[in-house]
Design an enzyme around this catalytic site. Sequence first.
Site, PDB file in Angstrom:
ATOM      1  CG  ASP A 196       9.644  28.955  -3.460  1.00  0.00           C
ATOM      2  OD1 ASP A 196       9.776  29.385  -4.624  1.00  0.00           O
ATOM      3  OD2 ASP A 196      10.410  29.253  -2.536  1.00  0.00           O
TER       4      ASP A 196
ATOM      5  NE  ARG B  51      13.526  36.679  -2.137  1.00  0.00           N
ATOM      6  CZ  ARG B  51      13.712  35.635  -2.937  1.00  0.00           C
ATOM      7  NH1 ARG B  51      12.762  34.776  -3.161  1.00  0.00           N
ATOM      8  NH2 ARG B  51      14.879  35.453  -3.490  1.00  0.00           N
TER       9      ARG B  51
ATOM     10  CG  ASP C 241      10.029  33.273  -3.323  1.00  0.00           C
ATOM     11  OD1 ASP C 241       9.855  33.055  -4.542  1.00  0.00           O
ATOM     12  OD2 ASP C 241      10.798  32.596  -2.625  1.00  0.00           O
TER      13      ASP C 241
ATOM     14  NE  ARG D 103      10.956  37.624  -6.844  1.00  0.00           N
ATOM     15  CZ  ARG D 103      11.200  36.375  -6.552  1.00  0.00           C
ATOM     16  NH1 ARG D 103      10.216  35.595  -6.146  1.00  0.00           N
ATOM     17  NH2 ARG D 103      12.421  35.890  -6.639  1.00  0.00           N
TER      18      ARG D 103
END
Length: 157
Positions: free
Chosen positions: A97, A92, A95, A82
Amino acid sequence: VICYIGIGSNLDNRRKNILRAIGLLKKDKNIKLIKKSRLYETNPLAGPAQGKYLNAVLKIETVYSPHTLLDKFKAIESALGRRSSSIKWSARTIDLDILFYGKRIIKSKKLTIPHPEIKNRIFVLKPLTEIAPGLIHPVFRKTAKRLLKEYCIPHKK
Ligand code: A4P
Ligand code: MG
Protein backbone atom coordinates in the site's frame (compact mmCIF):
# COMPACT_ATOMS: atom_id res chain seq x y z
CA VAL A 1 9.76 11.76 -4.53
CA ILE A 2 10.04 10.16 -1.10
CA CYS A 3 7.30 7.64 -0.40
CA TYR A 4 6.35 5.38 2.47
CA ILE A 5 5.04 1.95 1.68
CA GLY A 6 3.13 -0.45 3.89
CA ILE A 7 3.81 -4.11 3.27
CA GLY A 8 2.06 -7.12 4.77
CA SER A 9 1.60 -10.85 4.41
CA ASN A 10 -0.38 -13.50 6.26
CA LEU A 11 -0.22 -16.50 3.95
CA ASP A 12 2.46 -19.14 3.26
CA ASN A 13 5.99 -18.12 4.22
CA ARG A 14 5.23 -14.56 5.30
CA ARG A 15 8.81 -13.47 5.87
CA LYS A 16 9.92 -14.89 2.54
CA ASN A 17 7.03 -13.15 0.74
CA ILE A 18 7.99 -9.79 2.20
CA LEU A 19 11.69 -10.26 1.45
CA ARG A 20 10.89 -11.31 -2.13
CA ALA A 21 8.68 -8.25 -2.63
CA ILE A 22 11.47 -6.01 -1.31
CA GLY A 23 13.90 -7.80 -3.65
CA LEU A 24 11.65 -7.03 -6.64
CA LEU A 25 11.32 -3.39 -5.58
CA LYS A 26 15.10 -3.08 -5.35
CA LYS A 27 15.47 -4.53 -8.85
CA ASP A 28 13.50 -1.63 -10.32
CA LYS A 29 15.90 1.11 -11.42
CA ASN A 30 13.30 3.77 -10.76
CA ILE A 31 12.82 2.77 -7.14
CA LYS A 32 15.46 3.25 -4.49
CA LEU A 33 15.02 1.63 -1.11
CA ILE A 34 16.13 4.07 1.57
CA LYS A 35 14.98 2.49 4.82
CA LYS A 36 13.06 -0.49 6.05
CA SER A 37 11.50 -1.15 9.41
CA ARG A 38 11.74 -4.41 11.26
CA LEU A 39 9.05 -7.02 10.63
CA TYR A 40 6.18 -6.84 13.11
CA GLU A 41 3.86 -9.72 13.87
CA THR A 42 0.36 -8.28 14.12
CA ASN A 43 -3.18 -9.47 14.71
CA PRO A 44 -5.42 -9.32 11.65
CA LEU A 45 -7.51 -6.21 11.69
CA ALA A 46 -11.02 -6.50 10.29
CA GLY A 47 -12.01 -8.96 7.57
CA PRO A 48 -12.82 -12.67 7.99
CA ALA A 49 -10.99 -14.93 10.49
CA GLN A 50 -7.40 -15.32 9.29
CA GLY A 51 -3.83 -15.84 10.50
CA LYS A 52 -1.49 -13.23 11.95
CA TYR A 53 0.33 -10.86 9.65
CA LEU A 54 3.90 -9.81 9.31
CA ASN A 55 3.99 -6.09 8.53
CA ALA A 56 6.69 -3.58 7.75
CA VAL A 57 7.04 -0.05 6.38
CA LEU A 58 9.54 0.98 3.71
CA LYS A 59 10.89 4.38 2.81
CA ILE A 60 11.62 4.61 -0.90
CA GLU A 61 12.52 7.24 -3.44
CA THR A 62 10.96 7.04 -6.89
CA VAL A 63 10.43 8.98 -10.10
CA TYR A 64 7.24 7.07 -10.85
CA SER A 65 3.92 8.87 -10.69
CA PRO A 66 1.54 7.63 -7.96
CA HIS A 67 -0.55 5.64 -10.44
CA THR A 68 2.48 4.08 -12.10
CA LEU A 69 3.84 3.13 -8.68
CA LEU A 70 0.50 1.49 -7.87
CA ASP A 71 0.71 -0.49 -11.14
CA LYS A 72 4.24 -1.63 -10.24
CA PHE A 73 2.99 -2.80 -6.85
CA LYS A 74 0.11 -4.71 -8.47
CA ALA A 75 2.65 -6.42 -10.74
CA ILE A 76 4.77 -7.42 -7.75
CA GLU A 77 1.68 -8.70 -5.93
CA SER A 78 0.75 -10.92 -8.85
CA ALA A 79 4.36 -12.06 -9.38
CA LEU A 80 4.24 -13.31 -5.81
CA GLY A 81 1.08 -15.23 -6.58
CA ARG A 82 -1.51 -13.06 -4.92
CA ARG A 83 -4.96 -14.15 -5.97
CA SER A 84 -7.54 -11.46 -6.19
CA SER A 85 -10.30 -12.07 -3.72
CA SER A 86 -13.74 -10.56 -3.73
CA ILE A 87 -13.76 -10.63 0.06
CA LYS A 88 -12.69 -7.35 1.59
CA TRP A 89 -9.63 -7.55 3.84
CA SER A 90 -9.16 -11.29 3.37
CA ALA A 91 -5.87 -13.18 3.83
CA ARG A 92 -3.15 -12.39 1.28
CA THR A 93 0.35 -13.56 0.31
CA ILE A 94 1.44 -9.98 -0.12
CA ASP A 95 -0.07 -6.52 0.02
CA LEU A 96 1.68 -3.28 -0.89
CA ASP A 97 0.00 0.00 0.00
CA ILE A 98 1.15 3.53 -0.72
CA LEU A 99 0.96 5.27 2.65
CA PHE A 100 2.47 8.62 1.64
CA TYR A 101 3.65 10.02 -1.69
CA GLY A 102 5.71 13.04 -0.71
CA LYS A 103 3.29 15.52 0.78
CA ARG A 104 0.73 14.93 -1.94
CA ILE A 105 -2.95 14.54 -1.17
CA ILE A 106 -4.64 12.46 -3.84
CA LYS A 107 -8.21 11.29 -4.15
CA SER A 108 -8.90 9.51 -7.39
CA LYS A 109 -10.99 6.50 -8.25
CA LYS A 110 -7.99 4.21 -7.90
CA LEU A 111 -5.94 5.96 -5.25
CA THR A 112 -6.36 7.67 -1.91
CA ILE A 113 -3.14 9.14 -0.56
CA PRO A 114 -2.29 9.41 2.30
CA HIS A 115 -3.74 5.95 2.82
CA PRO A 116 -7.03 6.64 4.65
CA GLU A 117 -6.55 3.94 7.32
CA ILE A 118 -3.11 4.95 8.64
CA LYS A 119 -4.35 6.41 11.90
CA ASN A 120 -6.48 3.32 12.66
CA ARG A 121 -3.72 0.81 12.06
CA ILE A 122 -1.23 -0.03 14.71
CA PHE A 123 0.50 -2.32 12.21
CA VAL A 124 1.31 0.77 10.14
CA LEU A 125 1.91 3.33 12.91
CA LYS A 126 4.46 1.21 14.83
CA PRO A 127 6.85 0.46 11.95
CA LEU A 128 6.31 3.96 10.51
CA THR A 129 7.28 5.56 13.81
CA GLU A 130 10.32 3.29 14.01
CA ILE A 131 11.75 4.65 10.73
CA ALA A 132 10.19 8.15 10.55
CA PRO A 133 8.96 9.41 13.95
CA GLY A 134 8.99 13.04 12.82
CA LEU A 135 7.21 12.52 9.51
CA ILE A 136 4.23 14.86 9.29
CA HIS A 137 0.90 13.56 8.02
CA PRO A 138 -0.13 16.17 5.43
CA VAL A 139 -3.84 15.95 6.28
CA PHE A 140 -3.80 15.70 10.08
CA ARG A 141 -0.62 17.76 10.43
CA LYS A 142 0.67 15.48 13.12
CA THR A 143 3.84 13.43 13.29
CA ALA A 144 3.87 9.66 13.02
CA LYS A 145 4.97 9.50 16.64
CA ARG A 146 2.00 11.63 17.69
CA LEU A 147 -0.48 9.52 15.70
CA LEU A 148 0.91 6.40 17.37
CA LYS A 149 0.51 8.01 20.79
CA GLU A 150 -3.09 8.95 20.00
CA TYR A 151 -3.90 5.54 18.57
CA CYS A 152 -6.74 3.78 20.30
CA ILE A 153 -8.93 0.86 19.43
CA PRO A 154 -12.49 1.89 18.52
CA HIS A 155 -14.95 0.72 21.15
CA LYS A 156 -17.41 -1.85 19.81
CA LYS A 157 -20.86 -1.92 21.36
N1 A4P B 1 -6.08 1.98 -3.43
C1 A4P B 1 -6.55 3.18 -3.04
N2 A4P B 1 -5.64 3.86 -2.35
C2 A4P B 1 -4.51 3.07 -2.30
C3 A4P B 1 -3.23 3.26 -1.73
N3 A4P B 1 -2.91 4.39 -1.07
N4 A4P B 1 -2.34 2.24 -1.86
C4 A4P B 1 -6.85 1.04 -4.25
C5 A4P B 1 -2.67 1.09 -2.52
N5 A4P B 1 -3.88 0.87 -3.10
C6 A4P B 1 -4.80 1.86 -3.00
O1 A4P B 1 -6.43 -2.78 -3.00
C7 A4P B 1 -7.66 -2.41 -3.57
C8 A4P B 1 -7.53 -1.12 -4.32
O2 A4P B 1 -7.27 -0.05 -3.44
C9 A4P B 1 -6.36 -1.04 -5.29
O3 A4P B 1 -6.64 -1.65 -6.51
C10 A4P B 1 -6.13 0.45 -5.43
O4 A4P B 1 -6.73 0.95 -6.62
P1 A4P B 1 -6.02 -4.27 -2.90
O5 A4P B 1 -4.65 -4.32 -2.32
O6 A4P B 1 -6.26 -4.96 -4.18
O7 A4P B 1 -7.13 -4.83 -1.90
P2 A4P B 1 -7.09 -4.91 -0.37
O8 A4P B 1 -5.69 -4.72 0.12
O9 A4P B 1 -7.80 -6.15 0.05
O10 A4P B 1 -8.02 -3.75 0.08
P3 A4P B 1 -7.62 -2.53 0.89
O11 A4P B 1 -8.88 -1.79 1.20
O12 A4P B 1 -6.49 -1.82 0.24
O13 A4P B 1 -7.14 -3.20 2.22
P4 A4P B 1 -5.87 -2.75 2.98
O14 A4P B 1 -6.08 -1.38 3.43
O15 A4P B 1 -4.68 -3.08 2.21
O16 A4P B 1 -5.99 -3.70 4.25
N6 A4P B 1 -4.29 -6.61 9.37
C11 A4P B 1 -3.00 -6.63 9.71
N7 A4P B 1 -2.60 -6.93 10.96
N8 A4P B 1 -2.04 -6.32 8.75
C12 A4P B 1 -2.37 -5.99 7.46
O17 A4P B 1 -1.48 -5.73 6.63
N9 A4P B 1 -4.18 -5.60 5.86
C13 A4P B 1 -5.45 -5.53 5.53
C14 A4P B 1 -5.82 -5.06 4.18
C15 A4P B 1 -6.50 -5.87 6.51
N10 A4P B 1 -6.00 -6.25 7.81
C16 A4P B 1 -4.69 -6.28 8.10
C17 A4P B 1 -3.75 -5.96 7.09
MG1 MG C 1 -4.00 -3.04 -0.42
